[in-house]
Motif scaffolding. Structure first.
Motif, PDB file in Angstrom:
ATOM      1  N   ASP A 160       0.805  -1.223   0.000  1.00 37.96           N
ATOM      2  CA  ASP A 160       0.000   0.000   0.000  1.00 37.96           C
ATOM      3  C   ASP A 160       0.838   1.274   0.000  1.00 37.96           C
ATOM      4  N   TYR A 211      -8.124   9.895  -1.236  1.00 41.32           N
ATOM      5  CA  TYR A 211      -9.144   8.921  -0.846  1.00 41.32           C
ATOM      6  C   TYR A 211      -8.577   7.517  -0.594  1.00 41.32           C
ATOM      7  N   PHE A 212      -7.230   7.341  -0.734  1.00 42.42           N
ATOM      8  CA  PHE A 212      -6.671   6.000  -0.509  1.00 42.42           C
ATOM      9  C   PHE A 212      -6.443   5.768   0.970  1.00 42.42           C
ATOM     10  N   ARG A 213      -6.803   4.578   1.425  1.00 39.35           N
ATOM     11  CA  ARG A 213      -6.545   4.185   2.800  1.00 39.35           C
ATOM     12  C   ARG A 213      -5.918   2.792   2.806  1.00 39.35           C
ATOM     13  N   GLY A 257      -9.010   9.588   4.012  1.00 40.00           N
ATOM     14  CA  GLY A 257      -7.944   9.302   3.060  1.00 40.00           C
ATOM     15  C   GLY A 257      -7.508  10.517   2.258  1.00 40.00           C
TER      16      GLY A 257
END
Length: 414
Positions: free
Chosen positions: A354, A362-364, A375
């Motif tokens: 990751d 918005y990425f977690r 995110g």
């Protein structure tokens, strides 16, 4: 539609460039953002409480009713009109092609459908133009094939012309494919954004509602402690919602290039004191923040609020993703040109797979999905740091430690 935090909801709807229309299970329009109103030619509030058929051409009314009932029965997110063209009707009676993504959701026991609508008139014209170009090209190829029989001597020249035109057709097709792919990615991002907003606001709003209801039951003076507990819950969740809203507004301003930075000269210890003071309220049992050493003489000529925002975000993340009885270290060093900030924790870390996406909006990370968050914090910090001509990076080992480092010039440059 939503009695609580209507202003927040309206701001979020207004920031979406595509049309957003929300209907209840009876096909009655209860929300429509500015983009949708412009698309269909209506003024503010003109569409509220109108039947959805208002926006659908008359010859599709009967068919649409059965499709809507089937959709509400399945309650699965999908694209509208798969395998066929769909059209919308403007207020002036004109018809135009559109795409619509349907997203069912339930709030306070009531069922709704959110439609993300895009006017694809331009794309349809482009597709038609490509079809016409291909048809014209095929006709010309056929004619020139006949000519080949009569003019063998011109074969090389004709083949060269055909090769050029075939390349143009291939290039046009590739450009269309790329454009369609980008459009699909954008639609997916918008849908993900709306789902994220719905989830992140629904949970704290439910908590606020519950605490508000319980407050009314504690009327005796000896129940003040219980009242204070619920008042704190309401306050914390309102602050959380306010922070989310500020993050979304920051993204909008960053994208539009509307943010201006106001550098001033300040002592770095002032910022660190403020960050640590606010962070102490969030500490879990046994957690401790190690204050940086020997920073009393450190000065910066930068935007003080942005430096505080960046350091605060990293410290809050360190607290959030670390367990009880852990240490968060803040280390700061400075030379004659730049200042280096390090925030080190002994938390859950970031999985290696990751790490390449950790600054993406918005990425977690996979191991952080159960914690509250949007995110977007790290994405905002990265943009601000780079706008200040600085850099940000990190190293992390899962279930061991994470170190975030950002470096900014001592003096801001225009």
């Amino acid at each position: 539609m939503f009695n609580q935090d209507q202003d927040v909801f309206n701001v979020l709807l207004g920031s979406v460039s595509e049309g957003v229309i929300v209907v209840d299970e009876h096909q009655v329009i209860i929300e429509a953002n500015e983009s949708a109103l412009k698309m269909f030619g209506y003024e503010d509030n003109e569409l509220i409480k109108q039947p959805l058929n208002t926006l659908i051409p008359r010859n599709y009314h009967a068919e649409h009713g059965s499709h809507f009932k089937g959709f509400m029965k399945d309650k699965k997110r999908r694209r509208m009109g798969q395998g066929r063209d769909i059209f919308g009707a403007r207020k002036d009676g004109s018809i135009f092609p559109l795409e619509a993504g349907l997203n069912p959701f339930t709030i306070y026991g009531k069922n709704y459908v959110m439609a993300l609508v895009i006017d694809i008139t331009l794309r349809k014209k482009q597709e038609q133009k490509i079809i016409e170009l291909n048809t014209d090209l095929e006709d010309r190829v056929a004619q020139r094939t006949k000519d080949l029989k009569k003019a063998i001597e011109g074969l090389k020249t004709l083949n060269l012309e055909l090769d050029v035109e075939n390349k143009k057709r291939i290039e046009a097709e590739e450009e269309t494919k790329i454009a369609l792919k980008k459009e699909q990615e954008l639609n997916e991002l918008k849908t993900k954004f709306l789902s994220l907003v719905s989830h992140e606001f629904k949970t704290p709003l439910s908590g606020i509602l519950t605490s508000t209801m319980l407050l009314g039951k504690y009327k005796l003076s000896e129940q003040q402690e219980k009242r204070d507990k619920h008042i704190k819950t309401i306050t914390d969740k309102v602050h959380y919602l306010n922070n989310i809203l500020n993050d979304f507004l920051s993204i909008e301003k960053l994208e539009r290039g509307e943010l201006t930075y106001n550098p001033t000269s300040f002592k770095l210890s002032k910022v660190v004191d403020e960050v640590v003071y606010n962070a102490n309220i969030l500490l879990k049992g046994g957690q401790k923040i190690n204050y940086p050493e020997n920073i009393d003489d450190f000065l910066l000529y930068q935007d003080e609020k942005i430096v505080e925002l960046a350091l605060s975000n990293l410290v809050h993340n360190a607290i959030k993703y670390s367990s009880e009885n852990t240490i968060i270290d803040i280390m700061i060093s400075q030379n004659d040109k730049e200042t280096t900030f390090k925030v080190i924790d002994n938390g859950i870390g970031i999985p290696e797979k990751d790490q390449k996406n950790i600054f993406n909006r918005y990425f977690r990370a996979e191991n952080a999905l159960l914690s509250q968050g949007t995110g977007i914090g790290l994405n905002i910090v990265k943009n601000h740091i780079e706008n200040l001509k600085g850099t940000i990076s990190f190293t992390s080992t899962e279930n061991k430690e994470t170190t975030f480092t950002f470096i900014i010039p001592n003096k801001a440059t225009k």
